[in-house]
Write a protein that holds these residues in place. Structure first.
Motif, PDB file in Angstrom:
ATOM      1  N   ARG A  95       2.234   7.849  13.234  1.00  0.00           N
ATOM      2  CA  ARG A  95       1.116   6.960  13.540  1.00  0.00           C
ATOM      3  C   ARG A  95       1.587   5.520  13.369  1.00  0.00           C
ATOM      4  N   ASP A  96       0.836   4.614  13.953  1.00  0.00           N
ATOM      5  CA  ASP A  96       1.123   3.198  13.737  1.00  0.00           C
ATOM      6  C   ASP A  96       1.024   2.859  12.247  1.00  0.00           C
ATOM      7  N   SER A  97       0.100   3.555  11.555  1.00  0.00           N
ATOM      8  CA  SER A  97      -0.122   3.316  10.138  1.00  0.00           C
ATOM      9  C   SER A  97      -0.517   4.642   9.493  1.00  0.00           C
ATOM     10  N   ALA A  98      -0.080   4.854   8.271  1.00  0.00           N
ATOM     11  CA  ALA A  98      -0.361   6.112   7.576  1.00  0.00           C
ATOM     12  C   ALA A  98      -1.858   6.287   7.324  1.00  0.00           C
ATOM     13  N   LEU A  99      -2.321   7.504   7.434  1.00  0.00           N
ATOM     14  CA  LEU A  99      -3.696   7.857   7.102  1.00  0.00           C
ATOM     15  C   LEU A  99      -3.798   7.962   5.581  1.00  0.00           C
ATOM     16  N   VAL A 100      -4.652   7.142   4.965  1.00  0.00           N
ATOM     17  CA  VAL A 100      -4.767   7.160   3.510  1.00  0.00           C
ATOM     18  C   VAL A 100      -6.070   7.786   3.034  1.00  0.00           C
ATOM     19  N   LEU A 101      -7.087   7.855   3.908  1.00  0.00           N
ATOM     20  CA  LEU A 101      -8.349   8.490   3.517  1.00  0.00           C
ATOM     21  C   LEU A 101      -8.994   9.124   4.745  1.00  0.00           C
ATOM     22  N   ASN A 102      -9.454  10.342   4.548  1.00  0.00           N
ATOM     23  CA  ASN A 102     -10.178  11.073   5.574  1.00  0.00           C
ATOM     24  C   ASN A 102     -11.031  12.090   4.818  1.00  0.00           C
ATOM     25  N   VAL A 103     -12.341  11.918   4.872  1.00  0.00           N
ATOM     26  CA  VAL A 103     -13.248  12.796   4.127  1.00  0.00           C
ATOM     27  C   VAL A 103     -14.264  13.378   5.099  1.00  0.00           C
ATOM     28  N   GLY A 133      -5.232  -1.086   7.019  1.00  0.00           N
ATOM     29  CA  GLY A 133      -6.572  -1.621   6.867  1.00  0.00           C
ATOM     30  C   GLY A 133      -7.547  -1.219   7.958  1.00  0.00           C
ATOM     31  N   ARG A 134      -7.041  -0.674   9.068  1.00  0.00           N
ATOM     32  CA  ARG A 134      -7.949  -0.202  10.119  1.00  0.00           C
ATOM     33  C   ARG A 134      -8.770   0.969   9.591  1.00  0.00           C
ATOM     34  N   SER A 135     -10.022   1.037  10.051  1.00  0.00           N
ATOM     35  CA  SER A 135     -10.911   2.122   9.651  1.00  0.00           C
ATOM     36  C   SER A 135     -11.772   2.513  10.834  1.00  0.00           C
ATOM     37  N   LEU A 136     -12.173   3.769  10.844  1.00  0.00           N
ATOM     38  CA  LEU A 136     -13.105   4.224  11.862  1.00  0.00           C
ATOM     39  C   LEU A 136     -13.958   5.345  11.307  1.00  0.00           C
ATOM     40  N   LEU A 137     -15.065   5.575  11.971  1.00  0.00           N
ATOM     41  CA  LEU A 137     -15.983   6.653  11.625  1.00  0.00           C
ATOM     42  C   LEU A 137     -16.069   7.566  12.828  1.00  0.00           C
TER      43      LEU A 137
END
Length: 185
Positions: A95-103, A133-137
């Motif tokens: 990924r462009d950036s590591a996934l640090v949170l997914n709930v 720092g990117r986030s999505l729902l």
């Protein structure tokens, strides 16, 4: 209704409610294992996580994303080997950036038991936060099938349809764990 018929009816109802509870736990366990960071004790890498997820599926299970958004993103996997490859590609993907949170949050549950087979529908929401720092729902509808084999409920089909993906403003979450200690001794 005589006592024997009442006991039979009560026994059937208890069996149905027990099946619903088993399926609810099965679906919730699947989502729990898909969370990041993974809260399962003893799971130190994605291979161990995938092994535990695969224990939940029957041998001829199907995992599929359906609808305009998920058809091209997820496709359809038939059988445990194909489903395992899907998860290995997902967690192994660069990924462009590591996934640090997914709930995963489940709601709007419906479970319908028919003997040794059942279906269940849920709506699920999940926030995603990346290291940059990117986030999505994300929100999806689930329409899953279950099968009882040798007295144990397994997932026969996971079917997910995208409802929406929405960006969240950076910094919306005040604290993000780097690991889970929930299930640790």
């Amino acid at each position: 209704m005589d006592l024997a018929n009442r006991l039979d009816a009560l026994s059937a109802r208890v069996a149905e409610l027990s099946a619903e509870a088993d399926i609810r736990r099965l679906q919730s366990r699947y989502m729990f294992l898909c969370d990041t960071p993974c809260p399962e004790a003893g799971v130190t890498d994605d291979r161990a996580r995938i092994d535990r997820i695969m224990e939940l599926y029957c041998d001829d299970a199907i995992w599929e994303g359906v609808g305009a958004y998920y058809d091209n993103q997820f496709g359809r996997c038939v059988g445990k080997a194909a489903i395992r490859a899907h998860f290995e590609a997902f967690w192994g993907r660069k990924r462009d950036s590591a996934l640090v949170l997914n709930v995963h949050y489940l709601t709007s549950e419906q479970i319908h038991v028919r003997g040794d087979e059942a279906d269940g529908q849920w709506v699920h929401c999940q926030p995603w936060i990346f290291a940059d720092g990117r986030s999505l729902l994300r929100s999806s509808r689930l329409n899953n099938l279950f099968r009882r084999q040798d007295g144990v409920w397994t997932i026969a089909r996971t079917r997910t349809e995208n409802m929406f993906v929405a960006p969240l403003r950076p910094g919306w979450a005040g604290s993000i764990p780097t690991g889970s200690v929930l299930m640790q001794p």
